[in-house]
Enzyme design. Structure first.
Site, PDB file in Angstrom:
ATOM      1  N   LYS A  77       0.850  -1.197   0.000  1.00 52.35           N
ATOM      2  CA  LYS A  77       0.000   0.000   0.000  1.00 52.35           C
ATOM      3  C   LYS A  77       0.880   1.240   0.000  1.00 52.35           C
ATOM      4  CE  LYS A  77      -3.867   1.874   2.792  1.00 52.35           C
ATOM      5  NZ  LYS A  77      -4.741   1.593   3.961  1.00 52.35           N
ATOM      6  N   SER A 152      -9.720   1.516   3.207  1.00 55.94           N
ATOM      7  CA  SER A 152      -8.914   2.362   2.349  1.00 55.94           C
ATOM      8  C   SER A 152      -7.902   1.595   1.504  1.00 55.94           C
ATOM      9  CB  SER A 152      -8.178   3.394   3.213  1.00 55.94           C
ATOM     10  OG  SER A 152      -7.273   2.734   4.073  1.00 55.94           O
ATOM     11  N   SER A 176      -9.817  -1.013   7.288  1.00 55.15           N
ATOM     12  CA  SER A 176      -9.276  -0.820   5.937  1.00 55.15           C
ATOM     13  C   SER A 176      -8.613  -2.021   5.277  1.00 55.15           C
ATOM     14  CB  SER A 176      -8.263   0.319   5.945  1.00 55.15           C
ATOM     15  OG  SER A 176      -8.944   1.526   5.834  1.00 55.15           O
TER      16      SER A 176
END
Ligand code: GLN
Length: 473
Positions: A77, A152, A176
């Site tokens: 990420k 997210s 997330s």
């Protein structure tokens, strides 16, 4: 979605039988990334580096001196820093920023010969539940491109979902990892707070944030956790414990499992997810587990408590983005004050600004006790009431989300509706306990995946994975 490989074991088998070489494997994933570029999962692909690593690690495998992750191709990420690479947390304010060091998790994975194929899109500073808050555009769900992948960590989820890599790292502050895992049909773990180093994770809310993996198999999840967990001198909030022992047994002993009735009775719960949960409950009973419904009357307090505390922490963490030391600086700035104001005004997106303002408000001297102190007390209460459940039970079961993946744009103009996407996931972060989302069923009306969540006491990750494995069998 069909995947060529769903675990490192399968890849290692093919490598050892000379049916596959590591450079071929990397080429395969690079070609998938090309085909699925429009899903916008990757912000950057480390093509050249991945090919070079494949050659080096391929040689190590043939010489029998490769690490535990040789053959694993992962994505990280964009809020996990990697030395010499850009990291932006999907924000314009970190445009042009390149890290001088690697996150501890990155170092540990590389030491075991993982190949990092790129960095993935996410909601800006990990604030969101749909991946629509990225400065670099939304990520699309590969199963239905009109829908969100969750957030997210949406880019990491889709990278694995669409077979662009074997596994990925995300971060989870309030769901997330687990919510996108549920929306894309993957395993996603929020580890016990304090077992994975946050060194090199761009902070959102430090007392909630943990890095964790997305995988297509229990075995890869166990393997990755056994490598990324364990004390690190760079993160003072960690338990002083070695890496988690992640043995996966096929033998399952009977467990005491509680399901939260308030979740199943919640008016916002999709009826098909409710009935999938009920089916799972009977399945668990048939397998010899003791399953009981319990009340937990704090459900409606959890998201507000989470929002007060995380925005407070975010307003403080994000004060470092001033336009002075690194990242974006407004071209219109003329003096110190206008550098701060203009760089932050232009550099941050709407959701991030909303949270900074909310967080600054709840920390302001007039309102501190009414909001921040009160929310801290509620957090303590939720933690202790959650831990009380573990006096009588081993596991808490809930659906991961109240709905399947929703449509792009469906909630983006209503922040409160978006925040409610975290209804079932924030409990683990408030309490600091591990929680796993695993793919359980397919929604009969739209064919979308349904994920179930298992929460356990601190350090019970292996037990949660064992249970998920036995459910899948
Ligand atoms: N969706 C939640 C939020 O918007 C969780 C985000 C996260 O876990 N990073 O805050």
């Amino acid at each position: 979605m069909e995947k060529r490989f769903s675990s490192l074991t399968q890849i290692r088998q093919q490598l050892s039988e000379a049916k596959l070489t590591l450079p071929e494997l990397v080429d395969y994933y690079l070609s998938r990334i090309e085909v699925y570029r429009h899903l916008n999962a990757f912000l950057e692909v480390f093509e050249q580096e991945a090919r070079e690593a494949a050659a080096v690690i391929g040689k190590k495998i043939s010489e029998g001196r490769a690490g535990k992750l040789a053959g694993m191709v992962i994505a990280i990420k964009d809020n996990i820093v990697y030395k010499g690479h850009a990291s932006t947390a999907s924000s314009k304010i970190l445009q042009g920023f390149e890290s001088l060091f690697s996150a501890t998790v990155v170092e540990r994975l590389l030491a075991e010969d993982v190949i990092i194929i790129g960095r993935t899109n996410c909601d800006e500073f990990a604030m969101g539940a749909s991946n629509e808050n990225s400065a670099y555009g939304p990520v699309l769900n590969a199963l239905d491109e009109s829908r969100v992948p969750g957030g997210s960590s949406g880019g990491s989820a889709v990278a694995v979902q669409a077979d662009m890599c074997l596994a990925a790292l995300g971060s989870d502050t309030g769901g997330s990892i687990r919510q996108p895992a549920a929306f894309t049909g993957l395993y996603g773990m929020y580890p016990t707070y304090g077992v994975v180093s946050r060194w090199g994770l761009i902070a959102f809310a430090s007392s909630f944030d943990q890095i964790g993996p997305f995988t297509s198999s229990v075995s890869d999840m166990a393997l990755l956790l056994s490598i990324i967990t364990g004390a690190d001198e760079h993160d003072a909030t960690m338990y002083q414990r070695p890496a988690l022992q992640m043995e996966i047994n096929t033998e399952q002993k009977p467990l005491r499992i509680a399901y939260i009735k308030d979740c199943l009775e919640h008016e916002g719960l999709d009826p098909q997810i409710r009935s999938a949960t009920e089916t799972l409950i009977s399945k668990l009973e048939q397998k010899g587990h003791e399953v009981k419904g319990i009340g937990f009357p704090y459900l409606d307090n959890m998201v507000p408590c989470y929002q007060v505390l995380t925005t407070a922490e975010a307003s403080s963490n994000l004060s470092r983005f001033s336009g002075l030391t690194y990242g974006y600086r407004s071209a219109a700035a003329t003096d110190l004050e206008s550098t701060f104001k203009k760089s932050r005004t232009e550099g941050f997106g709407t959701e991030v600004k909303r949270r900074i303002m909310l967080g600054t408000f709840v920390l302001s001297s007039d309102y501190y006790d009414a909001y921040y102190t009160k929310a801290q007390k509620i957090r303590q209460l939720i933690r202790s009431k959650t831990l009380d459940i573990f006096k009588d039970f081993d596991v808490i079961l809930t659906p991961t989300t109240s709905t399947p993946a929703f449509k792009i744009g469906e909630k983006s103009s209503n922040p409160v509706a978006m925040y409610l996407a975290d209804l079932f996931t924030v409990q683990a972060n408030l309490a600091g306990i591990p929680a796993l989302s695993f793919p359980y069923a397919t929604h009969p009306e739209n064919g979308l995946p349904i994920g179930m969540q298992l929460m356990g006491n601190s350090f019970s990750e292996a037990m949660l994975l064992n249970l998920a494995q036995s459910i899948a069998e």
